[in-house]
Design a protein around this motif. Structure first.
Motif, PDB file in Angstrom:
ATOM      1  N   ARG B  82       0.857  -1.201   0.000  1.00 53.62           N
ATOM      2  CA  ARG B  82       0.000   0.000   0.000  1.00 53.62           C
ATOM      3  C   ARG B  82       0.883   1.237   0.000  1.00 53.62           C
ATOM      4  O   ARG B  82       0.980   1.948   1.006  1.00 53.62           O
ATOM      5  CB  ARG B  82      -0.897   0.030   1.243  1.00 53.62           C
ATOM      6  N   PRO B  83       1.528   1.520  -1.136  1.00 53.77           N
ATOM      7  CA  PRO B  83       2.411   2.695  -1.174  1.00 53.77           C
ATOM      8  C   PRO B  83       1.616   4.001  -1.163  1.00 53.77           C
ATOM      9  O   PRO B  83       0.425   4.023  -1.453  1.00 53.77           O
ATOM     10  CB  PRO B  83       3.136   2.536  -2.514  1.00 53.77           C
ATOM     11  N   LEU B  84       2.314   5.060  -0.811  1.00 54.54           N
ATOM     12  CA  LEU B  84       1.760   6.410  -0.921  1.00 54.54           C
ATOM     13  C   LEU B  84       2.340   7.029  -2.189  1.00 54.54           C
ATOM     14  O   LEU B  84       3.556   7.217  -2.295  1.00 54.54           O
ATOM     15  CB  LEU B  84       2.183   7.242   0.294  1.00 54.54           C
ATOM     16  N   PHE B  85       1.479   7.313  -3.143  1.00 53.39           N
ATOM     17  CA  PHE B  85       1.962   7.946  -4.373  1.00 53.39           C
ATOM     18  C   PHE B  85       1.918   9.464  -4.234  1.00 53.39           C
ATOM     19  O   PHE B  85       0.885  10.031  -3.869  1.00 53.39           O
ATOM     20  CB  PHE B  85       1.109   7.504  -5.567  1.00 53.39           C
ATOM     21  N   LYS B  86       3.039  10.096  -4.537  1.00 49.41           N
ATOM     22  CA  LYS B  86       3.078  11.563  -4.539  1.00 49.41           C
ATOM     23  C   LYS B  86       2.844  12.011  -5.971  1.00 49.41           C
ATOM     24  O   LYS B  86       3.663  11.745  -6.862  1.00 49.41           O
ATOM     25  CB  LYS B  86       4.435  12.044  -4.018  1.00 49.41           C
ATOM     26  N   LEU B  87       1.727  12.718  -6.206  1.00 51.20           N
ATOM     27  CA  LEU B  87       1.284  13.025  -7.563  1.00 51.20           C
ATOM     28  C   LEU B  87       1.915  14.305  -8.098  1.00 51.20           C
ATOM     29  O   LEU B  87       1.222  15.280  -8.419  1.00 51.20           O
ATOM     30  CB  LEU B  87      -0.250  13.111  -7.600  1.00 51.20           C
ATOM     31  N   PHE B 328      -2.490   8.395 -14.520  1.00 57.06           N
ATOM     32  CA  PHE B 328      -2.032   8.448 -15.902  1.00 57.06           C
ATOM     33  C   PHE B 328      -0.711   9.207 -15.957  1.00 57.06           C
ATOM     34  O   PHE B 328      -0.691  10.441 -15.965  1.00 57.06           O
ATOM     35  CB  PHE B 328      -3.095   9.149 -16.756  1.00 57.06           C
ATOM     36  N   VAL B 329       0.385   8.451 -15.953  1.00 57.02           N
ATOM     37  CA  VAL B 329       1.715   9.063 -15.840  1.00 57.02           C
ATOM     38  C   VAL B 329       2.615   8.643 -16.996  1.00 57.02           C
ATOM     39  O   VAL B 329       2.296   7.741 -17.766  1.00 57.02           O
ATOM     40  CB  VAL B 329       2.386   8.635 -14.512  1.00 57.02           C
ATOM     41  N   GLU B 330       3.763   9.303 -17.071  1.00 58.56           N
ATOM     42  CA  GLU B 330       4.784   8.953 -18.050  1.00 58.56           C
ATOM     43  C   GLU B 330       5.465   7.633 -17.664  1.00 58.56           C
ATOM     44  O   GLU B 330       5.573   7.315 -16.471  1.00 58.56           O
ATOM     45  CB  GLU B 330       5.889  10.012 -18.041  1.00 58.56           C
ATOM     46  N   PRO B 331       6.023   6.925 -18.646  1.00 62.03           N
ATOM     47  CA  PRO B 331       6.772   5.706 -18.324  1.00 62.03           C
ATOM     48  C   PRO B 331       7.875   5.936 -17.292  1.00 62.03           C
ATOM     49  O   PRO B 331       8.122   5.078 -16.433  1.00 62.03           O
ATOM     50  CB  PRO B 331       7.357   5.290 -19.679  1.00 62.03           C
ATOM     51  N   THR B 332       8.522   7.094 -17.324  1.00 58.88           N
ATOM     52  CA  THR B 332       9.582   7.377 -16.355  1.00 58.88           C
ATOM     53  C   THR B 332       9.079   7.241 -14.919  1.00 58.88           C
ATOM     54  O   THR B 332       9.770   6.682 -14.057  1.00 58.88           O
ATOM     55  CB  THR B 332      10.148   8.792 -16.584  1.00 58.88           C
ATOM     56  N   SER B 333       7.881   7.746 -14.678  1.00 56.53           N
ATOM     57  CA  SER B 333       7.310   7.650 -13.331  1.00 56.53           C
ATOM     58  C   SER B 333       7.085   6.201 -12.928  1.00 56.53           C
ATOM     59  O   SER B 333       7.223   5.825 -11.759  1.00 56.53           O
ATOM     60  CB  SER B 333       5.960   8.374 -13.274  1.00 56.53           C
ATOM     61  N   ALA B 334       6.718   5.390 -13.919  1.00 55.54           N
ATOM     62  CA  ALA B 334       6.407   3.990 -13.624  1.00 55.54           C
ATOM     63  C   ALA B 334       7.626   3.236 -13.119  1.00 55.54           C
ATOM     64  O   ALA B 334       7.489   2.230 -12.407  1.00 55.54           O
ATOM     65  CB  ALA B 334       5.835   3.305 -14.863  1.00 55.54           C
ATOM     66  N   SER B 335       8.825   3.705 -13.440  1.00 53.83           N
ATOM     67  CA  SER B 335      10.007   2.975 -12.963  1.00 53.83           C
ATOM     68  C   SER B 335      10.094   3.033 -11.436  1.00 53.83           C
ATOM     69  O   SER B 335      10.555   2.073 -10.803  1.00 53.83           O
ATOM     70  CB  SER B 335      11.285   3.507 -13.624  1.00 53.83           C
ATOM     71  N   ALA B 336       9.629   4.118 -10.829  1.00 51.58           N
ATOM     72  CA  ALA B 336       9.647   4.189  -9.365  1.00 51.58           C
ATOM     73  C   ALA B 336       8.622   3.222  -8.764  1.00 51.58           C
ATOM     74  O   ALA B 336       8.884   2.585  -7.736  1.00 51.58           O
ATOM     75  CB  ALA B 336       9.372   5.617  -8.897  1.00 51.58           C
ATOM     76  N   ALA B 337       7.472   3.108  -9.414  1.00 51.96           N
ATOM     77  CA  ALA B 337       6.460   2.159  -8.933  1.00 51.96           C
ATOM     78  C   ALA B 337       6.956   0.722  -9.093  1.00 51.96           C
ATOM     79  O   ALA B 337       6.729  -0.132  -8.223  1.00 51.96           O
ATOM     80  CB  ALA B 337       5.151   2.369  -9.688  1.00 51.96           C
ATOM     81  N   GLU B 353       6.157  -1.082   6.284  1.00 54.09           N
ATOM     82  CA  GLU B 353       6.794   0.235   6.276  1.00 54.09           C
ATOM     83  C   GLU B 353       5.988   1.213   5.428  1.00 54.09           C
ATOM     84  O   GLU B 353       5.287   0.817   4.504  1.00 54.09           O
ATOM     85  CB  GLU B 353       8.223   0.119   5.708  1.00 54.09           C
ATOM     86  N   GLU B 354       6.149   2.496   5.757  1.00 59.01           N
ATOM     87  CA  GLU B 354       5.462   3.543   5.005  1.00 59.01           C
ATOM     88  C   GLU B 354       6.393   4.003   3.878  1.00 59.01           C
ATOM     89  O   GLU B 354       7.480   4.523   4.148  1.00 59.01           O
ATOM     90  CB  GLU B 354       5.143   4.705   5.945  1.00 59.01           C
ATOM     91  N   THR B 355       5.951   3.783   2.627  1.00 59.30           N
ATOM     92  CA  THR B 355       6.818   4.057   1.486  1.00 59.30           C
ATOM     93  C   THR B 355       6.155   5.022   0.520  1.00 59.30           C
ATOM     94  O   THR B 355       5.027   4.782   0.071  1.00 59.30           O
ATOM     95  CB  THR B 355       7.163   2.743   0.760  1.00 59.30           C
ATOM     96  N   VAL B 356       6.853   6.105   0.217  1.00 58.03           N
ATOM     97  CA  VAL B 356       6.366   7.082  -0.764  1.00 58.03           C
ATOM     98  C   VAL B 356       7.006   6.798  -2.116  1.00 58.03           C
ATOM     99  O   VAL B 356       8.209   6.561  -2.200  1.00 58.03           O
ATOM    100  CB  VAL B 356       6.714   8.520  -0.321  1.00 58.03           C
ATOM    101  N   VAL B 357       6.181   6.803  -3.158  1.00 57.81           N
ATOM    102  CA  VAL B 357       6.660   6.624  -4.524  1.00 57.81           C
ATOM    103  C   VAL B 357       6.362   7.908  -5.295  1.00 57.81           C
ATOM    104  O   VAL B 357       5.201   8.318  -5.401  1.00 57.81           O
ATOM    105  CB  VAL B 357       5.959   5.423  -5.197  1.00 57.81           C
ATOM    106  N   LEU B 358       7.400   8.532  -5.816  1.00 58.50           N
ATOM    107  CA  LEU B 358       7.225   9.814  -6.509  1.00 58.50           C
ATOM    108  C   LEU B 358       6.826   9.584  -7.962  1.00 58.50           C
ATOM    109  O   LEU B 358       7.552   8.913  -8.712  1.00 58.50           O
ATOM    110  CB  LEU B 358       8.538  10.612  -6.458  1.00 58.50           C
ATOM    111  N   LEU B 359       5.682  10.159  -8.353  1.00 56.62           N
ATOM    112  CA  LEU B 359       5.247  10.100  -9.758  1.00 56.62           C
ATOM    113  C   LEU B 359       5.550  11.459 -10.393  1.00 56.62           C
ATOM    114  O   LEU B 359       4.941  12.466 -10.060  1.00 56.62           O
ATOM    115  CB  LEU B 359       3.763   9.757  -9.836  1.00 56.62           C
TER     116      LEU B 359
END
Lengths: 379, 379
Positions: B82-87, B328-337, B353-359
């Motif tokens: 359950r990551p936290l996505f930063k939009l 709906f993001v760029e492929p570059t963002s998907a590499s972090a996910a 753990e609490e994990t933030v994924v930057l989009l």
């Protein structure tokens, strides 16, 4: 307790069963509710759900992607103006439609709907596809074959089924309604009354943005009218709740090439008035026979506002000016900025008044077109 | 008082004269500052300028389009995560770069710069063009001839001059530097140290988003490293100011096809290590020789984090999953996910753990490509 109401025959329907039209086949409406007090705002929510206390039903599990809470930005403008631009193109799928969609689909899912149909020539379809994906709903979008490739790509990427329909915009609607049977609910952003419950958060948010005051004027691009009617609903509720002392004047910007609301308003009627329709770069507002014309005319009168019909070249000029200000928006959004200039010139608003201009859709949805227009290639 | 510092020879330069490199021709750096206390946050500003007290100079007139204050969204993910996505793709020009650009160009304009040059294969160019327009600066962008049409269209619409340069990405940089003379300042998002002063607001914002706590892990896509170094700077400052008790672990996601940071980190060095480079769909991170490699390796070690190199098919899979979640993001963002999934699988992070994924960037910048990837057409 709030109900769905058919404003023509007065028939009423409970909100616990989702409906998209009355028994007589007309669009339904939910009257202004009791609003909220500023202490009712859920300040921990960075989205329109901070105003959920103003919604007419309780939501158990909102489908949210962080819609709303968009920037409000003062910029210098031509003719000495300094409008406040509301950057609703920075919503999750790239348009203000996300406000309506988030509330509409949350309402439907809470009531057991798992499959929705929608017709759209653009932002509405992207938005329903995106929130449908976020909410685990099955989505089918019907769109005119002429829809922009970026919007179609977005719908596809969200995993929605897409059916392109030849012919006018209305054919997509007809096809969606034909297929709305069994467990597939017709979740039209134009028909479903809960869509306006989402767009009404625009009014609450502007009120909060301005330190719990209302601006003098709000200018919105108008096609089917969801931003206009949403603003009217929200400000009416705030007035009813004693949170504000007056309505801001609401102005509807339409492309002259497709301006049925302006045609009726200036003719002093709320019936449709004959006026030729031709193609416009403001595609998002290219709706020749808006469903809720009567309510729009009433909202404009009630607020003391009016309509502005913008020639294509003025939309292009405003688009150019917006881009020169770092605001990369769709041509449809530019019609509201052009209306600001037109209203100033005509003396219908003044520079000293506080005027909000709603920017509805991202320029990235039609990037090459925007660039060609600004470069003069398409003029 | 803060200074520009060349981390190799230790030479220092005052911040009142804008510089993009040291006398020895190396990139400059500004050491972590004294941070801020939560009472220093300007809560009236709905943008990264709410953290201006943490910036190393006083700004008289920021160029702002409402950048920052983006949603942080928890979503279900594969492997029970359950990551936290930063939009951050919801920034004004469609990418996280707007954080750096807003601060960098505001700094430069405050010091009399009126004309800037920038080289970019994508989001950096759109961002500098947009903020340059907003700030009344003359802008010239140098981009590889292969740059995506939506990004080029955005640069054109903002009124920037655009020069397409044949050859590798580096040729655009060389050409920009060749033309940086007289009053035209080389405002490179990779070279100018103030760019990182803008991206460091990511750390402050995550801290505030989480109720003035830090997450356990932050995963960012890394090319030149401005989000990684920005996060490191911001969290270091918060730690120094006693506002947090520990650094979150910072993880750098790179496409395996272009993964110089991963190559050096896994080899236990901060020198460049030979690893073949091939084309990747994560174009925003396709940087074979990052300028600030040494600092990135140090930041990863200091935080207790590491690197992840992602095969192309895993980037596509993560892109598909993100779109299925309405993101709906760029492929570059998907590499972090994708890195989030890989780290979970490897047991390097846990679900608890609490994990933030930057989009980082909007899918609308490459909409047809994203849709084709998700549909399997380009796989």
């Amino acid at each position: 307790m709030s109900v769905y109401r058919d404003p023509v025959d007065g028939s009423e329907y409970r909100l616990d069963e989702p409906r998209w039209r009355s028994a007589a086949g007309r669009p339904l409406w939910i009257d202004p509710g009791s609003g909220l007090d500023r202490s009712d705002i859920d300040v921990a929510a960075r989205s329109l759900w901070r105003y959920r206390a103003a919604l007419p039903v309780v939501f158990s599990d909102p489908i949210s992607l962080g819609e709303g809470s968009t920037p409000l930005l003062e910029r210098e403008w031509e003719r000495g103006g300094r409008p406040l631009f509301k950057l609703d193109f920075l919503n999750p799928t790239g348009s203000f439609k996300d406000r309506g969609t988030s509330v509409m689909l949350s309402y439907l899912r809470d009531r057991g709907i798992r499959s929705v149909l929608e017709d759209s020539s653009g932002n509405g379809g992207s938005s329903v596809a995106g929130y449908g994906a976020a909410g685990g709903l099955r989505v089918k979008i019907f769109a005119p074959a002429s829809t922009s490739s970026a919007k179609i790509a977005q719908v596809r990427a969200f995993g929605a089924e897409l059916q392109l329909v030849e012919g006018l915009r209305e054919e997509s609607e007809n096809e969606a309604i034909r297929q709305a049977q069994g467990d597939a609910f017709y979740a039209s952003h134009n028909w479903q009354a809960f869509f306006l419950q989402g767009t009404k958060t625009l009014a609450y948010e502007l009120w909060e943005d301005l330190g719990f005051r209302v601006p003098d004027n709000v200018i919105v691009p108008v096609g089917a009218g969801s931003s206009l009617l949403g603003c009217w609903l929200g400000f009416r509720e705030l007035l009813g709740a004693g949170q504000i002392q007056r309505m801001p004047r609401l102005f509807a910007a339409q492309p002259l090439n497709c301006s049925p609301v302006d045609a009726s308003f200036t003719a002093g009627t709320d019936d449709p008035v004959e006026r030729p329709v031709s193609p416009t770069i403001a595609q998002g507002t290219s709706i020749a026979r808006p469903l809720r014309l009567t309510q729009m005319i009433a909202a404009l009168h009630d607020s003391g506002g009016s309509t502005v019909a913008i020639p294509e070249e003025d939309i292009v000029h405003a688009l150019d000016l917006l881009c020169s200000n770092g605001l990369f928006v769709e041509p449809t959004s530019a019609s509201a900025a052009a209306a600001y200039s037109a209203l100033l010139t005509a003396g219908r608003i003044t520079r000293a008044e506080e005027t909000v201009v709603l920017l509805t859709g991202s320029g990235l949805k039609a990037a090459p077109t925007v660039a060609d227009l600004v470069d003069g290639i398409l003029r």
